[in-house]
Design an enzyme around this catalytic site. Structure first.
Site: not given
Ligand code: AMP
Length: 562
Positions: A254, A256, A261, A276, A306, A345, A422, A428
Site C-alpha cells: 500500500e 504509505k 494515524r 496514536r 491516515e 486502511f 511492532r 514499512k
Molecule cells: P512510522 O510512523 O514511520 O512508524 O510508520 C508507520 C505509520 O505509517 C503508521 O502508524 C501509519 O500512521 C502510517 N501509514 C501511512 N499509510 C499507511 C498505510 N497504508 N497502512 C498502514 N499505515 C500507514
C-alpha cells in the site's frame, strides 16, 4: 466510602518502596503484593489504585484531564504552607522536583496542624476527579480551592506524591509493562493474557479487577469496544522489499501516507477519533466525522486510516496537520485553509470484533462498507504482490514518492491485527533515510546573542526496562523561530540548572536525522550520533513510543554490514 477504605498513606508506602529499588523484578514483586493486598481488603478500590500506582487518575484514552499547571500547583502549595510562590519556586529549584520540594515545605507546616484529618485514597481520588470536572468561568480559582483543601490534610510524604500525581510525573519508575507483570503475578494469570486484555481495553484498572474476579476466562472475554481506543498496530522497517514479500508468502502493498494515524470509533451516534497517543481529536477535525457519517452506513465500528493535508490533490508538508489537530478555535476557517483527506486502511470492528480475522478479509470488509468520497475519504491504494511480481511493489513505491507520499507498507494478508505490537507482519519502506525519535532530557544555554536560548539539547532513548539512556547532543537543524519555540517549551520543564547546563523533565520528543551511529562511552546508551540534525518536533507520539537502545544497536550492526 466503602467500609474498609484504604488510607492514602498506604499508597505512599508503596511509592516509597518502588522508589527504593531500580530493579524491575523487585518493583514488580512490590507492586504485585500491593495489588493482592488491595484486592483482599478493599477490592472496590482496586481499579483506582491500579491507575494511581502509575500516577494516573484516568485511563490513557480518557478525554478528562486535570488541567493544572505547575504555576497553579505552586500557588496552592504556598497557600497551604504559608509561604510565597517565589519561596515555593526556589524550593523546587533546590530540590529538583515539585514532589521533593513539597515534602520539604510541608515539614514546616506539620507542627502547626496537630489535628489533621487523615486522607483516604478515595478522598484523594475523588478530589482529583472533581478538579477534572471543573470547566468554564473561574475554573482556575475553583481548581485551586479544591487543591488547597486536599493538600491542607496532607502529610509531607503525602504532599510529595499528590503534587507529582497532579502534574502527571510520579517518578517511581513504574511503567505499564511493570504493572502488567504485577497484575499477572498478583492474580496468577499468564502475562500474555494480561497483555492482550491491556492492549484491547487500555484500561489497566479494569484489567486488574477482571483478573482478580474472573481470572483468565474473564480476561479472555474482554475485547475491544467502539468508543474505547485500542493501541495501534505498529510497523517494523522492511529489510528489503523482496525479502519481506518472500517472508510473507505474498503481500498486500500500500501507499504509505505521511500524516497522522487515526482510529475512528462509531458507537450509536457518537463518532470519535483517536491518535496514536490515544488522544481524542474529534473536535479539531469535524469534516472527518462528516465524511465518515456519509461514507459508512450507521453501525458500531472501528476503522483506521491516515489523515493527510492535500492541496489541489497533492499531499503537502506534515507540519500542517499538526496545526489542524492542535487547534481549538477558528476551526471553520482552518478547514478551508488546510483541507484534509482521510485514507482508510483497516477495520477492527464492524458490529463485532474483526481484528482476529486475516488482513485480506478485513480489507475486503472495508471495501464493502466504505463508499469513497473522492479527495475527501478514500481507501489506501493497494496492490497484491508475489515474489514473482515484486516489481509491482517497486512501481508503487516509485509512484508514491513521485506523488509526494512517504513510501509503501507491505502487509501480510493472513495476519491478524495485533494491537500495540511492532511486528514483521506489517513493514514499512520509506525513501527518506532513517531517523530516530528521541526525548529531550537536558540542554545547554547558548552564548552571546543566544544566551537566553537553549542552543543544544541532550537527547535520550529508552532501554528494554523503559529507562532513559542518553545518546547525543543536537544543536542544528532548527530555524530561529523553532529554536525559540523549543526554548519556551523547555523552560517549565527545567528541574536543575548548573552554569549554562540544565536538566529537564523528559517530555519533548524530537525526530533526529544523522549520518552515522558510533560507539561512545560518553553517553549512557554506549552509542552516539554523528552529525545529528533535528527534523521536527514530534507532538504526535508519547515517551513510550521513542526509539530504543535495541534499535540503535541493530542499526549500528546493520551499518557495519553495508
Ligand atoms: P512510522 O510512523 O514511520 O512508524 O510508520 C508507520 C505509520 O505509517 C503508521 O502508524 C501509519 O500512521 C502510517 N501509514 C501511512 N499509510 C499507511 C498505510 N497504508 N497502512 C498502514 N499505515 C500507514
Amino acid at each position: 466510602m466503602s467500609k474498609s477504605a484504604m488510607m492514602y498513606e498506604k499508597l505512599v508506602e508503596l511509592y516509597d518502596a518502588l522508589d527504593s529499588t531500580t530493579k524491575r523484578l523487585e518493583k514488580t514483586a512490590i507492586l504485585s503484593d500491593f495489588l493482592k493486598m488491595v484486592g483482599d481488603i478493599d477490592p472496590e478500590n482496586l481499579p483506582v489504585v491500579t491507575l494511581l500506582s502509575l500516577g494516573r487518575i484516568f485511563p490513557t484514552w480518557s478525554e478528562e484531564e486535570l488541567g493544572i499547571g505547575s504555576k497553579l500547583l505552586m500557588k496552592a502549595i504556598g497557600l497551604v504552607v504559608g509561604v510565597t510562590e517565589e519561596e515555593v519556586e526556589d524550593q523546587v529549584r533546590d530540590s529538583g522536583d515539585i514532589g521533593a520540594a513539597s515534602q520539604e515545605l510541608f515539614k514546616r507546616k506539620v507542627q502547626s496542624t496537630l489535628f489533621m484529618q487523615h486522607l483516604s485514597i478515595d478522598k484523594v481520588h475523588q478530589n482529583l476527579v472533581k478538579i477534572a470536572d471543573i470547566s468554564g468561568g473561574r475554573s482556575q480559582y475553583k481548581k485551586l480551592e479544591i487543591l488547597r483543601e486536599l493538600l491542607s490534610s496532607a502529610s509531607p510524604e503525602e504532599a510529595k506524591y499528590i503534587t507529582r500525581t497532579v502534574l502527571e510525573e510520579l517518578r517511581v519508575g513504574v511503567g505499564e509493562g511493570t504493572l502488567v507483570d504485577a497484575i499477572s503475578q498478583a492474580f496468577n494469570v499468564p502475562k500474555e493474557t494480561v497483555d492482550r486484555a491491556h492492549m484491547l481495553t487500555n484500561d489497566l484498572g479494569l484489567v486488574a479487577k477482571t483478573a482478580r474476579e474472573e481470572g483468565v476466562e474473564g480476561l479472555d472475554k474482554l475485547t475491544l469496544k467502539p468508543g474505547k481506543p485500542v493501541k495501534h498496530m505498529l510497523a517494523q522497517l522492511s529489510p528489503g522489499y523482496k525479502e519481506s514479500i518472500k517472508e510473507m508468502g505474498y503481500a498486500l502493498c500500500e501507499t504509505k501516507y505521511d500524516g497522522i494515524r487515526v482510529q475512528i470509533h462509531r458507537e450509536g451516534d457518537d463518532i470519535n477519533l483517536f491518535t496514536r497517543r490515544l488522544e481524542n481529536i474529534s473536535n479539531a477535525v469535524p469534516e472527518i466525522t462528516e465524511y465518515i457519517k456519509k461514507s459508512i452506513k450507521p453501525a458500531n465500528f472501528i476503522v483506521e486510516g491516515e489523515i493527510i493535508v492535500t492541496k489541489d490533490g497533492k499531499p503537502i508538508s506534515f507540519q500542517y496537520i499538526l496545526q489542524r489537530v492542535r487547534r481549538k478555535y477558528e476551526i471553520d476557517r482552518l478547514r478551508e485553509e488546510i483541507p484534509l483527506t482521510l485514507y482508510l486502511f483497516d477495520v477492527l470492528y464492524y458490529e463485532k470484533p474483526t481484528l482476529d480475522e486475516p488482513f485480506k478479509d478485513r480489507r475486503k470488509l472495508l471495501e464493502e462498507i466504505v463508499e469513497v468520497i473522492p479527495g475527501k475519504l478514500e481507501l489506501s491504494k493497494q496492490v497484491k504482490v508475489t515474489p514473482e511480481t515484486s516489481d509491482l511493489a517497486l512501481n508503487l513505491f516509485n509512484e508514491s514518492i513521485e506523488e509526494g507520499h512517504e513510501g509503501v507498507m507491505l502487509k501480510d494478508p493472513n495476519a491478524p491485527y495485533t494491537p500495540g505490537l511492532r511486528g514483521k507482519r506489517m513493514v514499512k519502506w520509506k525513501a527518506t533515510p532513517e531517523t530516530l525519535d528521541l526525548v529531550v532530557v537536558g540542554g545547554t544555554y547558548g552564548k552571546g546573542r543566544r544566551a537566553n536560548l537553549i542552543g543544544s539539547f541532550l537527547l535520550a532513548l529508552q532501554d528494554e526496562n523503559k529507562e532513559l539512556k542518553t545518546l547525543a547532543h543536537v544543536a542544528t537543524g532548527l530555524d530561529d523561530k523553532t529554536l525559540l519555540e523549543l526554548s519556551k517549551m523547555s523552560e517549565p520543564l527545567i528541574t536543575r540548572k548548573v552554569g549554562r547546563k540544565v536538566e529537564m523533565v523528559p517530555s519533548i520528543i524530537l525526530e533526529v536525522a544523522f549520518s552515522e551511529i558510533v560507539k561512545s562511552p560518553e553517553y549512557e546508551s554506549g552509542y552516539s550520533l554523528r552529525f545529528p540534525v533535528v527534523k521536527r518536533i514530534r507532538t504526535d507520539i508519547s515517551i513510550d513510543d521513542i526509539d530504543t537502545v535495541e534499535r540503535v544497536e541493530s542499526m549500528f550492526a546493520n551499518m557495519k554490514l553495508i
